[in-house]
Design a protein around this motif. Structure first.
Motif, PDB file in Angstrom:
ATOM      1  N   ALA A   1       0.813  -1.228   0.000  1.00  0.00           N
ATOM      2  CA  ALA A   1       0.000   0.000   0.000  1.00  0.00           C
ATOM      3  C   ALA A   1       0.843   1.274   0.000  1.00  0.00           C
ATOM      4  CB  ALA A   1      -0.931  -0.025   1.198  1.00  0.00           C
ATOM      5  N   ARG A   2       1.938   1.260   0.760  1.00  0.00           N
ATOM      6  CA  ARG A   2       2.748   2.477   0.854  1.00  0.00           C
ATOM      7  C   ARG A   2       3.361   2.830  -0.502  1.00  0.00           C
ATOM      8  NH1 ARG A   2       7.753   4.258   1.101  1.00  0.00           N
ATOM      9  NH2 ARG A   2       8.239   6.047   2.413  1.00  0.00           N
ATOM     10  N   GLU A   3       3.916   1.809  -1.152  1.00  0.00           N
ATOM     11  CA  GLU A   3       4.578   2.057  -2.442  1.00  0.00           C
ATOM     12  C   GLU A   3       3.550   2.411  -3.515  1.00  0.00           C
ATOM     13  OE1 GLU A   3       7.534   2.497  -1.917  1.00  0.00           O
ATOM     14  OE2 GLU A   3       7.469   1.479   0.013  1.00  0.00           O
ATOM     15  N   MET A   4       2.369   1.825  -3.392  1.00  0.00           N
ATOM     16  CA  MET A   4       1.295   2.141  -4.337  1.00  0.00           C
ATOM     17  C   MET A   4       0.978   3.639  -4.301  1.00  0.00           C
ATOM     18  SD  MET A   4      -0.278   0.351  -6.428  1.00  0.00           S
ATOM     19  CE  MET A   4      -1.723   0.348  -7.452  1.00  0.00           C
TER      20      MET A   4
ATOM     21  N   VAL B   1       1.054   6.123  -7.427  1.00  0.00           N
ATOM     22  CA  VAL B   1      -0.111   6.779  -8.057  1.00  0.00           C
ATOM     23  C   VAL B   1      -0.133   8.292  -7.838  1.00  0.00           C
ATOM     24  CG1 VAL B   1      -1.599   4.751  -8.163  1.00  0.00           C
ATOM     25  CG2 VAL B   1      -1.710   6.220  -6.156  1.00  0.00           C
ATOM     26  N   SER B   2       0.553   8.750  -6.785  1.00  0.00           N
ATOM     27  CA  SER B   2       0.575  10.197  -6.558  1.00  0.00           C
ATOM     28  C   SER B   2       1.423  10.927  -7.600  1.00  0.00           C
ATOM     29  CB  SER B   2       1.102  10.501  -5.155  1.00  0.00           C
ATOM     30  OG  SER B   2       2.434  10.044  -5.045  1.00  0.00           O
ATOM     31  N   THR B   3       2.220  10.178  -8.365  1.00  0.00           N
ATOM     32  CA  THR B   3       3.074  10.865  -9.357  1.00  0.00           C
ATOM     33  C   THR B   3       2.262  11.482 -10.492  1.00  0.00           C
ATOM     34  OG1 THR B   3       3.414   8.852 -10.645  1.00  0.00           O
ATOM     35  CG2 THR B   3       5.055   9.346  -8.937  1.00  0.00           C
ATOM     36  N   GLY B   4       1.087  10.917 -10.767  1.00  0.00           N
ATOM     37  CA  GLY B   4       0.257  11.444 -11.864  1.00  0.00           C
ATOM     38  C   GLY B   4      -0.021  12.924 -11.682  1.00  0.00           C
TER      39      GLY B   4
ATOM     40  N   VAL C   1      -1.762  23.229  -6.842  1.00  0.00           N
ATOM     41  CA  VAL C   1      -1.589  22.174  -5.840  1.00  0.00           C
ATOM     42  C   VAL C   1      -2.016  20.824  -6.422  1.00  0.00           C
ATOM     43  CG1 VAL C   1      -2.305  21.362  -3.540  1.00  0.00           C
ATOM     44  CG2 VAL C   1      -2.004  23.812  -3.952  1.00  0.00           C
ATOM     45  N   ALA C   2      -1.223  19.798  -6.123  1.00  0.00           N
ATOM     46  CA  ALA C   2      -1.555  18.451  -6.584  1.00  0.00           C
ATOM     47  C   ALA C   2      -2.754  17.912  -5.804  1.00  0.00           C
ATOM     48  CB  ALA C   2      -0.356  17.530  -6.378  1.00  0.00           C
ATOM     49  N   GLY C   3      -3.755  17.457  -6.525  1.00  0.00           N
ATOM     50  CA  GLY C   3      -4.905  16.849  -5.871  1.00  0.00           C
ATOM     51  C   GLY C   3      -4.580  15.435  -5.423  1.00  0.00           C
ATOM     52  N   PHE C   4      -5.517  14.839  -4.647  1.00  0.00           N
ATOM     53  CA  PHE C   4      -5.498  13.389  -4.415  1.00  0.00           C
ATOM     54  C   PHE C   4      -4.444  12.918  -3.429  1.00  0.00           C
ATOM     55  CE2 PHE C   4      -4.228   9.208  -6.710  1.00  0.00           C
ATOM     56  CZ  PHE C   4      -5.224   8.435  -6.129  1.00  0.00           C
ATOM     57  N   GLN C   5      -3.509  13.793  -3.009  1.00  0.00           N
ATOM     58  CA  GLN C   5      -2.393  13.295  -2.194  1.00  0.00           C
ATOM     59  C   GLN C   5      -2.180  14.113  -0.932  1.00  0.00           C
ATOM     60  OE1 GLN C   5       1.513  15.112  -3.899  1.00  0.00           O
ATOM     61  NE2 GLN C   5       0.469  14.163  -5.611  1.00  0.00           N
ATOM     62  N   GLY C   6      -1.619  13.443   0.049  1.00  0.00           N
ATOM     63  CA  GLY C   6      -1.277  14.133   1.283  1.00  0.00           C
ATOM     64  C   GLY C   6      -0.059  13.479   1.884  1.00  0.00           C
ATOM     65  N   ILE C   7       0.149  13.754   3.165  1.00  0.00           N
ATOM     66  CA  ILE C   7       1.314  13.206   3.837  1.00  0.00           C
ATOM     67  C   ILE C   7       0.915  12.842   5.266  1.00  0.00           C
ATOM     68  CG2 ILE C   7       2.200  15.479   4.614  1.00  0.00           C
ATOM     69  CD1 ILE C   7       4.983  14.361   3.580  1.00  0.00           C
ATOM     70  N   ASP C   8       1.381  11.693   5.761  1.00  0.00           N
ATOM     71  CA  ASP C   8       0.980  11.309   7.128  1.00  0.00           C
ATOM     72  C   ASP C   8       2.010  11.813   8.133  1.00  0.00           C
ATOM     73  OD1 ASP C   8       3.114   9.538   7.240  1.00  0.00           O
ATOM     74  OD2 ASP C   8       1.889   7.734   7.057  1.00  0.00           O
TER      75      ASP C   8
ATOM     76  N   ILE D   1       3.898   9.479   1.855  1.00  0.00           N
ATOM     77  CA  ILE D   1       2.883   9.979   0.916  1.00  0.00           C
ATOM     78  C   ILE D   1       1.634   9.110   1.048  1.00  0.00           C
ATOM     79  CG2 ILE D   1       2.298  10.245  -1.533  1.00  0.00           C
ATOM     80  CD1 ILE D   1       5.275  10.805  -2.049  1.00  0.00           C
ATOM     81  N   THR D   2       0.476   9.757   1.089  1.00  0.00           N
ATOM     82  CA  THR D   2      -0.801   9.024   1.137  1.00  0.00           C
ATOM     83  C   THR D   2      -1.674   9.511  -0.018  1.00  0.00           C
ATOM     84  OG1 THR D   2      -1.647  10.736   2.603  1.00  0.00           O
ATOM     85  CG2 THR D   2      -0.826   8.727   3.654  1.00  0.00           C
ATOM     86  N   THR D   3      -2.675   8.720  -0.384  1.00  0.00           N
ATOM     87  CA  THR D   3      -3.652   9.214  -1.363  1.00  0.00           C
ATOM     88  C   THR D   3      -5.063   9.060  -0.797  1.00  0.00           C
ATOM     89  OG1 THR D   3      -3.833   7.125  -2.572  1.00  0.00           O
ATOM     90  CG2 THR D   3      -2.178   8.700  -3.359  1.00  0.00           C
TER      91      THR D   3
END
Ligand code: ADP
Ligand code: ASP
Ligand code: MG
Length: 409
Positions: free
Chosen positions: A63-66, A70-73, A133-140, A145-147
């Motif tokens: 999950a973490r690597e996913m 996916v956040s790169t998009g 700002v990049a949508g869909f992503q955040g940080i814990d 990186i989280t989505t």
């Protein structure tokens, strides 16, 4: 100066031409005196492409690597849009979710935003920059990186709008507003001038992907002025309204129809019936972060009962495995499943004060020879589970039966 957040979805930034068109649009607004924060999605198809790549490497990507993947998009789109703006002589800065401190919990691929530190955004705006700002992503809290789940850029936009107290949050997409149902399935669907947040929340959570559910929850909580518009043509779009602004006496009986294709149904049969059965069966499902939707427990017969429930289709195999394990533990008879089902829901706050909606719905489906497998109701919605192959026919028939193609009032 008016503070505005604008969000552009995948199709709206799906090519270099579209990104250039968005840049032109933003500059026009900027020159008209709006301070702009722009949230963008990945270019259309990109998130799916990345997910597919991961599955070519491993069946169950970590999950973490996913989320790193996916956040790169979105990172591609923010950079390209900021370049397009600078190319046109406008100051702009792009930021990933982490760079503007979009703090989330740790649930990878379904993270929830906990807070945003708006200082950097406001600083840039004060300098006359357009902030991208990049949508869909955040940080814990561990810096990972989280989505935010599919369609999550809507939620980023609304959360940013709430954090900076924007005058409006505009969601630009490939349709010109919110319709009575998905216009791609029912060409007669009608654009709504406005819709209550309460109804939009139901529609979104029942499958209308025009807005991510969580974005409407945020908007409702913080009363963010929210509008859905087309990025391809000019128009008013659809305004989300809040309870205090709506006269519910005038509310139409039904506002819209939502549907969800990717559903699956599981039944565990012949379970010895005693207190705690539902908990024993559904507990392990929810511990695996699988969202159970419609639940049906049969009246017990000779001390045995059946429990049927629906889950997202992507969680079907995992749910089946869990139930198969439980059969022995519970001394149940067996497990059955069907992953070709769909859910249709009619939604309307007018239902509160009128009866007969369920009757019309059931009769319409019967007249079209469509079998109802499960039913679930709340104050403002009725949902049914049917065979997936009947979905289009059912939505079209219900849309006509409730007169949604005709202007109300
Ligand atoms: P974006 O990439 O801009 O986020 P989405 O594909 O997530 O766009 O959402 C827009 C799509 O939502 C439309 O193309 C439409 O097919 C679908 N949709 C489903 N229900 C509705 C509805 N009630 N009104 C408008 N669009 C809807
Ligand atoms: N790119 C992400 C997705 O496809 C987020 C979004 O577009 O809102 O789900
Ligand atoms: Mg979307």
């Amino acid at each position: 100066m008016t503070l505005i957040v604008e969000k552009f979805g995948g199709t709206s930034v799906g090519s270099v031409e579209r990104i250039n068109a968005v840049a032109d649009h933003l500059i026009e607004k900027h020159q008209a005196g709006e301070q702009l924060v722009v949230v963008v999605s990945a270019m259309s198809g990109e998130t799916n492409r990345l997910i597919k790549l991961a599955h070519e490497i491993c069946a169950k990507p970590p999950a973490r690597e996913m989320d790193v993947l996916v956040s790169t998009g979105e990172q591609v789109t923010i950079a390209l849009l900021a370049m397009a703006l600078q190319q046109r002589g406008t100051q702009a800065r792009s930021y990933t979710g982490g760079q503007v401190s979009i703090k989330t919990d740790r649930v990878h691929s379904k993270a929830r935003i906990l807070g945003i530190d708006s200082a950097k955004i406001l600083e840039d705006l004060a300098l006359g920059r357009i902030v991208v700002v990049a949508g869909f992503q955040g940080i814990d809290d561990g810096g990972n990186i989280t989505t935010l789940g599919r369609g999550g850029s809507d939620t980023t936009a609304v959360a940013v709008a709430a954090a900076i107290n924007a005058a409006e949050c505009r969601i630009y997409t490939d349709v010109d507003g919110i319709y009575t149902t998905d216009p791609r399935v029912v060409p007669e669907a009608r654009r709504l001038k406005s819709i209550t947040a309460e109804e939009m929340l139901e529609l979104a959570s029942l499958g209308a992907k025009v807005l991510q559910t969580r974005s409407v929850e945020f908007a409702n909580k913080y009363r963010v002025p929210l509008r859905v518009l087309s990025s391809f043509e000019k128009g008013e779009g659809t305004l989300i309204t809040y309870d205090d602004e709506t006269n519910s006496m005038e509310a139409p009986l039904i506002s819209g129809i939502a549907f969800q294709r990717d559903e699956a149904k599981l039944t565990i049969r012949g379970i010895p019936d005693h207190p705690g059965v539902a908990h024993t069966v559904l507990g392990p499902i929810s511990e695996s972060h699988i969202n159970v939707d419609v639940i049906l427990q049969n009246a017990s017969e000779k001390g045995f009962t059946d429990l049927t429930f629906t889950v997202p289709r992507g969680d079907y195999e995992a749910s089946l495995e869990i139930l198969q394990r439980l059969v022995g533990e519970l001394n149940a008879q067996d497990v059955k499943g069907d992953d070709k089902i769909a859910k249709i829901s009619v939604v309307g706050v007018g239902m509160r004060s009128h009866s007969g909606v369920a009757n019309t719905m059931f009769k319409t489906l019967a007249d079209n020879d469509i079998n109802i497998q499960m039913i679930s109701t709340s104050e403002i919605k009725i949902s049914v589970i049917i065979d997936e192959s009947k979905l289009e026919t059912a939505v079209q028939a219900l849309h006509a039966a409730f007169g949604l193609d005709k202007e109300s009032g």
